[in-house]
Each structure stands twice: as C-alpha cells, then as structure tokens.
Scaffold this active site. Structure first.
Site: not given
Ligand code: XIL
Length: 350
Positions: A156, A198, A234, A266, A268
């Site tokens: 990020e 990422n 996401h 990631e 979802d």
């Molecule tokens: C999130 C975790 O799932 C949580 O448990 C934590 O509190 C915060 O981070 N992008 C990312 C991940 O790259 O590392 C994040 O994970 C979600 C968003």
C-alpha cells in the site's frame, strides 16, 4: 459388461475431474481442484484462530494449499523492540503450513500500519532508517528463506485512490527509494523468493493503477528484483457492485505483459447488512469473476482470500455496516461463493 464398466469408472474419474454427482456433505476440497489448474488457493491465517479453534485449522488445511500470515509478520508483532524479534506466532503458522503441505505467503515487510511505537515515534536519520529497514528485512525474510517463497514486500505505498505516493514514515524518512531498497534487501535475504508489490483497488481503471503500473514497470526495467504485483481485491464498495471486478482480467494482463506475475492476495467481498439471498448470489458472482480473471492469465498462480469463515474476518470491526465477506458462514457451511469457486476450478483447465 458390468465388470467392464467397473473397471472404467476409476479410469474415467482420473481423466474427467468434473463429476456432477458429489454429495454436498462430502465435497472435495478446493485445493484438490486448484492443483489441476496449477493454482495456489490460500487463506489468511491469524494465530488466535489457528491455536484456539481446531475447526479453523482443519478447514484451512483441508481447503487450502497456501496460507498468508495475516498479522504475525507485521513489524508490530515480529519486531516489538529495536533489538528484539519475536517469531513465536509466525513460526506456529509456518509450522502448521509445513505439516499440511501448504505454501506460505509472507505478509508484509514494509507498511505504514501496525508498526511498533518505537518505530513510529522514533527520530531517525535517513541512514539510520535505511539500516533499520535492512536489518528488519534481512532478519525476517532471511529466517524464512527456505520456507517462505512468496513475499508481499511493500504494501500500500500509494494513497487510497490517487496516484500519489502515500505519506508514510518510510517516504518521509528515506524518500521514494525506500521501495526499491526493500526489494533489494528482500532479495539479498531470500534470493529464491518471489517478491511482490501489494495494493488495493488497483483492479479498477484510474490513477492508482496507472501509478502502480508505472512504478513496477520502472523497477523491472532497472533490474530491481521485483517479480509480481499482488491485487488485494477487497471488494469494498458493496455487493450491489456486481461489476466492480470486471476490469480485473484486463489489469492482470497489463501487468503480466510487463513480464511480472500477478496474484490475488486478500480477496473478500463484504456485504452491506443485512445479508440476503440476493446479496449472497451477487457475492458469488464477484468471487467467481476474480477467480476467472486469475485463471485467464498464465502468470496468475495464486488466489488468496482474507480468511475462510465469517466467524473470523477483519471486516465488521473496520467497516461496521458490512459483514459476511467470506466463502464459509460462521458455522463453516459453504456459501454460494464457495460453490462458485469450486465449479470454476472444476471447469476446463486453463
Ligand atoms: C488486517 C487484518 O486482517 C486485521 O486483523 C488487522 O487488525 C488489520 O489488518 N490490507 C492488508 C492487510 O494488507 O494486512 C490488512 O489486514 C487488511 C487490509
């Protein structure tokens, strides 16, 4: 005739993997289907659910052939004091993966969140910060160099929607070169690992994707050891956005054409509450679209979801109006999205 037919069944089963008569009580796990697509299918794994909930561990091992360390390799946990590294929790996840023949995706070596107070509140010269980054990456990626072959190295680095580099302690303290330094340090520590940039919302058209594209093209052209781009995926917008992954395959192809790999890292799909059958159907479409995008590109070999069961998801605590983002419900029952993934994986080989 009957005997001949009996001999035929195992033969056919080994050739034609699609057998529509599986009972839903005993579905074959996703990882079996993923293998024939030469795909790693993974989940983020948190330490607590892994050790506290045997059902979670069993389900992850059954369904997935890869785990991503959800939080346990972030600076705040693994590097709690300047001269202290604590690998207890990360080791537990890596050991679990090994015991179940799963790969591990390391997450993440450089981020602006979940950093320890000693780092965020400290005052460092540029050289000191570079030395810290070097020591951290050499120690963490070096420790796992034989066991972690995929890393989200920099996470990020760009602002949420614009193409501007995010104002972080790394950018302020080192300048934009912190990105290539991180890749170099990771490569020194783990020469055989594949190293990824990422980020999120880069499956869309817009300045953020353009900026990431320009960054990775430049790094690659200059010989910086970068091997791919991780698309977090996401689906923040809501499940009524059934088209928000429609550009994903095109974005993947653009990155792959640079000679880089792509990965879904990631995934979802949060649902704006309350969850309805229609929303679950829309969610399944989005999961399927993401998987189809990955399968459409030869250089996409990794498909990771940010959890497996709605029992454990970061979504409700970060986005209070949303929930139910994953492919199994709170009681581990498969949702429509699970069956959509299974059917897509069982379909034609790419
Ligand atoms: C999130 C975790 O799932 C949580 O448990 C934590 O509190 C915060 O981070 N992008 C990312 C991940 O790259 O590392 C994040 O994970 C979600 C968003």
């Amino acid at each position: 005739m009957v005997v001949a037919f009996r001999w035929f069944v195992p033969l056919l089963a080994s050739v034609a993997v699609v057998t529509p008569c599986w009972s839903q009580e005993t579905p074959r796990p996703l990882r079996e289907f993923a293998r024939r697509q030469r795909l790693l299918v993974g989940t983020a794994v948190g330490y607590s659910e892994l050790v506290d909930d045997p059902r979670f561990a069993q389900t992850a091992a059954r369904e997935c052939n890869l785990v991503t360390t959800e939080n346990e390799l972030k600076w705040g946990i693994v590097h709690p004091a300047p001269d202290t590294f604590d690998f207890t929790r990360a080791d537990a996840i890596v050991d679990f993966a090994r015991a179940n023949r799963m790969k591990v995706r390391g997450h993440t070596l450089v981020w602006h969140q979940q950093n320890p107070a000693w780092l965020t509140n400290g005052t460092f010269t540029r050289d000191e910060l570079i030395a810290l980054l070097r020591t951290h990456i050499h120690t963490v990626a070096g420790r796992y160099r034989r066991r972690i072959k995929h890393w989200d190295v920099v996470n990020e680095a760009f602002d949420d929607a614009s193409g501007t580099l995010r104002d972080t302690l790394w950018l302020r303290g080192i300048g934009p070169e912190y990105i290539e330094l991180a890749f170099q340090f990771a490569h020194e520590a783990a020469p055989r690992a594949k190293l990824f940039y990422n980020d999120f919302l880069i499956e869309l058209i817009g300045p953020k994707f353009d900026a990431v594209y320009a960054l990775v093209a430049d790094l690659k052209a200059r010989g910086v050891p970068i091997h791919g781009v991780g698309f977090q995926a996401h689906a923040f917008l809501s499940t009524s956005c059934t088209t928000c992954f429609d550009q994903m395959a095109t974005r993947f192809k653009q990155i792959a054409d640079l000679g880089l790999e792509v990965a879904i890292t990631e995934l979802d799909v949060p649902i704006v509450q309350p969850t309805t059958p229609a929303a679950l159907a829309d969610q399944a479409v989005l999961y399927d679209t993401a998987l189809a995008a990955c399968l459409s590109v030869r250089r996409c070999r990794t498909f990771v979801m940010w959890g497996l069961t709605d029992r454990y998801s970061w979504i409700p605590s970060f986005f209070p109006t949303m929930d139910d983002a994953l492919i199994l419900d709170r009681d581990y029952a498969p949702k429509p999205a699970y069956f959509a993934l299974r059917d897509r994986l069982a379909g034609p080989r790419r």
